[in-house]
Design a protein around this motif. Structure first.
Motif, short mmCIF file in Angstrom:
data_model
loop_
_atom_site.label_atom_id
_atom_site.label_comp_id
_atom_site.label_asym_id
_atom_site.label_seq_id
_atom_site.Cartn_x
_atom_site.Cartn_y
_atom_site.Cartn_z
N GLU A 63 43.81 34.42 42.38
CA GLU A 63 43.37 34.62 41.00
C GLU A 63 42.47 33.47 40.60
OE1 GLU A 63 46.40 35.27 38.13
OE2 GLU A 63 47.22 37.06 39.11
N THR A 65 40.87 31.48 37.50
CA THR A 65 40.92 31.27 36.06
C THR A 65 39.57 30.76 35.55
OG1 THR A 65 41.64 28.96 36.18
CG2 THR A 65 43.35 30.66 36.28
N SER A 75 38.51 46.46 35.56
CA SER A 75 39.93 46.22 35.79
C SER A 75 40.64 47.54 36.01
CB SER A 75 40.55 45.48 34.60
OG SER A 75 41.94 45.39 34.76
N ASP A 79 46.42 41.57 36.14
CA ASP A 79 45.75 40.46 35.48
C ASP A 79 44.25 40.52 35.76
OD1 ASP A 79 44.92 37.99 34.49
OD2 ASP A 79 46.78 37.01 35.05
N THR A 80 43.44 40.44 34.71
CA THR A 80 41.98 40.51 34.89
C THR A 80 41.45 39.33 35.70
OG1 THR A 80 41.68 39.38 32.76
CG2 THR A 80 41.64 41.79 32.75
N GLU A 81 42.21 38.23 35.78
CA GLU A 81 41.77 37.08 36.55
C GLU A 81 41.88 37.31 38.06
OE1 GLU A 81 44.19 33.94 35.01
OE2 GLU A 81 42.75 33.43 33.45
N GLY A 301 53.10 44.73 36.58
CA GLY A 301 53.29 43.98 35.35
C GLY A 301 53.86 44.83 34.23
#
Length: 843
Positions: A63, A65, A75, A79-81, A301
């Protein structure tokens, strides 16, 4: 061993002598253990089970950040990261040290129009790097899997690997498939192998029909081949395998300089940027290396908290069932005091007696676990069907594996020890004198107090479960009452994928118009909405925008959801205008660019809807934006992603004005009809078949069905919570009745004396009822504060309901009090009908 054999034979004989007791105890445990086994199977598959590959503990998920970015992000969930550009993946994979990482793989989902033997269908797939299978250590069932040499120059390697499930279910299980050609999105691909049955994907929850190399991206996702060179398009996920002996922390520290260097190069290519952007993009950006034994997941998630909550509720039910069986054993032990006292007097040591009780409990627990194992697959299949939401495949399996069987065995043994402790502790020091002369007094003191404690525990735990159930019920009520912002009645939707069916990007807008006219001419059709984004299907698409006259605050990203629509979209969805005008046929590719925004965007950046009309904007983020798009209208906010999420700032653009290079991969149609929806669905199938048989219809359903499907997980949580809450209440009621019946029997002489001295039967009944209300009151008083604390842990799963919802707490309190009173009615009646003469004759 001889003693054990004797005790086992005696324990079986005792259970045969009390078939009613044995049946109630076994079924009580079976319900609790069966429910826990089914829920644990789901939780294990989603959160605990490693991928079926070699050394899954070495896998990691990357991931990146960084608060600042520029470009486009796609997406699919999670998590978009965790999404990267292909050039970033390529550079990381090429420069990472083999002493740290054995390699990196890239993956992204994609839909394919699959044609084989003149039959076409839309199937999900996965675009992967050439080393995907090699690095994972997956094996082939037939043929071979993709290798690095299959992923070289763009468009040079039209090969594919088919999944075992898709091969069996949709390709006839033909063993000669390997080496044959299938057509994907109008392009011939050679099938080089079939994956092993146990392997699905490195992305948990995905069941791709086939895999194609990343170099074939333009054929797999038509019009998206430029992604292979675009640093500003984040769309793929990266997983890696660490070298033996390397930890995730060491890998992260080792990759940090490389990540910083690559980000610095990308920042340099963007040109001069503000210090704020530089800090967010480079200085404060890190590459995270996270454990990946379970693989990446787009859905985990959203499932984690609901599954943990439901598992906790199931465990509470199992505890209540154990306590209930322990209460039954106490009653049974009261009648066996003389037996155990006699055995003690004849020389049996305390360990032998306690061992006998534990062995009897273990037998009950084993039988309960066995019956629960029969019930678990039934419950599991029902849960899997519910989670599948009508699809023919599910991310969950309904079969029980060795891990689940081990959990079932551990649960059976564990609860056996728990409920066996009650009589074992109570009878560890029997009063020989009293017991041998046949008195029941020995059973009336400490045993009665212990049973009261057990009943209070049952009631308290049932209060916790009922409050959780009530909060979920109230959440579903609120969700069902949510106004989506459009009229969902008599609205039928379907999806087509033009480019997968062979349409070039420059023909997509014209096709959308043609389909709109064809569908609009059907009998009963009032209007047709066309969109490039799904509604209430959990997905979204967005990016940066730059607004003329608006200066972003430090650290502020000006983002908006973006949709391309036809001129009749808002009219068909019955979404009124707040200000300005809607799109018209005059808004074409040759006229000035226009846009409509929602109220959230207008209020956030312009203060009001009217102020937004006439303002200009630029697509994307740039230091030198070209404000070429005018805002001509504002519409009210409406739900696009799901019913739970708040409405984000949104931008709507005319399909006719979208350049061919940005033509949507999918088109979503929503048909407003005056006829019954079943008739419209049949008419749509016929019309689209006549228009172009290659345009496979997908997601053909009413909007009401779509809304219902979007709430499937919430509905399942509600259903399980209600089931567990009611089961816990039933068990608590049975336990309460048992202790009251026992207390009444123990106080027969006292009740007879009271009646003989003039107490009325109403007073006797009131005495029993006051006893039960006292027990219930104490339990509720202790459980409510605990429930308030636990309810706050459920806050993320609630919607429109406070964790301290007074309605829920009040209803649960009244319900528990009602159950307590009902449980006391029969013992109270028996107490009131005691014959004082007979009572005084008994001891």
């Amino acid at each position: 061993m001889q003693n054990l054999r004797q005790d086992l034979t005696y324990a079986l004989r005792q259970l045969r002598r009390s078939p009613g007791f044995a049946a109630v105890a076994v079924m009580t445990l079976a319900l609790g253990i069966g429910a826990n086994t089914a829920i644990f199977s789901l939780l294990d598959q989603a959160l605990l089970r490693a991928l079926p590959v070699e050394h899954p503990e070495q896998l990691v998920v990357l991931e990146g950040t960084g608060k600042a970015w520029e470009g486009h992000s796609s997406s699919h969930g999670g998590d978009t990261e965790a999404y990267f550009s292909y050039p970033m993946y390529r550079d990381l994979a090429a420069q990472v040290s083999p002493k740290v990482m054995a390699g990196l793989i890239g993956t992204s989902p994609s839909d394919f129009d699959v044609t084989f033997k003149n039959a076409s269908q839309i199937a999900s797939g996965e675009v992967v790097s050439g080393n995907y299978f090699t690095l994972l250590g997956a094996r082939a069932f037939k043929g071979r899997l993709l290798v690095a040499s299959d992923d070289t120059a763009p468009g040079a390697n039209p090969v594919a690997v088919v999944s075992y499930n898709f091969w069996q279910a949709h390709l006839g299980g033909d063993s000669s498939l390997v080496g044959q050609t299938i057509t994907l999105n109008g392009h011939p691909f050679q099938v080089v192998g079939i994956a092993a049955p146990e392997f699905h994907s490195a992305v948990w929850g995905e069941l791709p029909a086939l895999f194609v190399p990343m170099s074939m991206l333009d054929q797999a996702i038509p019009g998206r081949g430029a992604r292979l060179t675009n640093h500003k398009d984040r769309w793929m996920n990266i997983l890696g395998r660490m070298a033996p002996g390397v930890t995730t922390e060491a890998a992260q520290n080792s990759l940090a300089p490389l990540w910083h260097a690559l980000r610095a190069e990308e920042l340099k290519a963007l040109g001069k940027r503000s210090q704020r952007f530089t800090d967010g993009f480079l200085t404060n950006s890190r590459l995270l290396v996270l454990p990946g034994a379970q693989g990446f997941s787009y859905q985990r998630g959203g499932l984690r908290t609901p599954l943990l909550v439901v598992m906790a509720m199931a465990l509470l039910v199992l505890v209540i069932a154990s306590v209930n069986v322990g209460s039954l054993l106490l009653v049974r032990a009261a009648g066996r005091v003389r037996e155990f006292s006699l055995r003690s007097a004849l020389g049996a040591n305390q360990g032998r007696i306690l061992g006998q009780l534990l062995l009897e409990g273990l037998l009950i627990g084993t039988f309960g676990g066995g019956v629960g194992l029969l019930l678990a697959p039934i419950a599991l299949r029902a849960l899997v069907r519910q989670l599948a939401g009508g699809d023919d495949v599910s991310m969950f399996s309904s079969s029980l594996d060795a891990r689940v069987l081990a959990f079932n065995f551990a649960a059976a043994v564990g609860v056996s020890l728990i409920f066996s402790m009650a009589p074992a502790l109570q009878l560890r020091k029997p009063n020989l004198t009293i017991a041998l002369r046949g008195s029941n007094a020995s059973a009336s003191g400490g045993m009665l107090s212990l049973r009261r404690v057990i009943v209070c525990l049952q009631i308290g735990l049932s209060v916790l479960l009922l409050i959780a159930s009530g909060l979920f019920v109230r959440t579903m009520q609120k969700l069902r009452a949510v106004d989506p912002g459009f009229d969902a009645t008599r609205l039928v939707g379907f999806t087509i994928a033009p480019q997968l069916a062979g349409y070039t990007p420059d023909r997509v807008a014209a096709l959308a118009k043609h389909v709109e006219e064809t569908v609009g001419a059907l009998p009963g059709v009032r209007s047709v909405a066309v969109d490039d984004s799904s509604i209430l299907q959990g997905s979204s698409s967005g990016g940066n925008i730059t607004l003329e006259g608006y200066t972003p605050a430090p650290e502020e990203e000006v983002d908006a959801e973006k949709s391309m629509i036809n001129p009749g979209f808002f009219a068909a969805m019955r979404i009124p205008l707040l200000a300005g005008r809607s799109f018209s046929e005059a808004d074409s590719a040759t006229t000035p660019l226009v846009a409509i925004v929602n109220e959230a965007l207008a209020k956030r950046y312009y203060g009001s809807a009217r102020n937004a009309v006439g303002k200009r904007l630029a697509d994307g983020g740039s230091n030198k934006p070209v404000y070429d798009t005018e805002i001509v209208g504002v519409v009210p906010d409406f739900k696009q992603t799901d019913l739970r999420s708040a409405v984000d700032p949104s931008l709507f653009l005319p399909l006719e004005q979208i350049p061919a290079m940005r033509a949507p991969a999918r088109l979503y149609f929503h048909v407003r009809t005056a006829l019954p929806t079943a008739e419209t669905i049949s008419a749509l199938r016929r019309a689209m078949q006549q228009l172009d048989p290659a345009l496979a219809l997908d997601n053909l359903r009413t909007m009401d069905e779509q809304i219902d499907q979007s709430l499937a997980n919430d509905r399942l949580t509600e259903l399980l919570a209600i089931s567990f809450g009611l089961l816990a209440t039933l068990l608590a009621g049975i336990g309460l009745y048992g202790v009251l019946a026992y207390v009444t029997a123990q106080r027969t002489r006292e009740i007879g004396v009271r009646i003989a001295l003039g107490s009325s039967r109403a007073a006797i009944s009131g005495m029993v009822l006051s006893d039960v209300l006292k027990l219930a009151g104490i339990s509720i008083a202790i459980a409510i504060p605990a429930a308030l604390g636990l309810a706050r842990l459920l806050k993320s799963q609630l919607f429109g309901v406070s964790a301290a919802d007074p309605v829920t707490f009040a209803v649960v309190t009244i319900l528990v009090a009602f159950v307590a009173i009902v449980s006391a009615l029969l013992p109270a009646r028996r107490a009131a009908n005691v014959d004082p003469i007979e009572a005084l004759r008994t001891e």
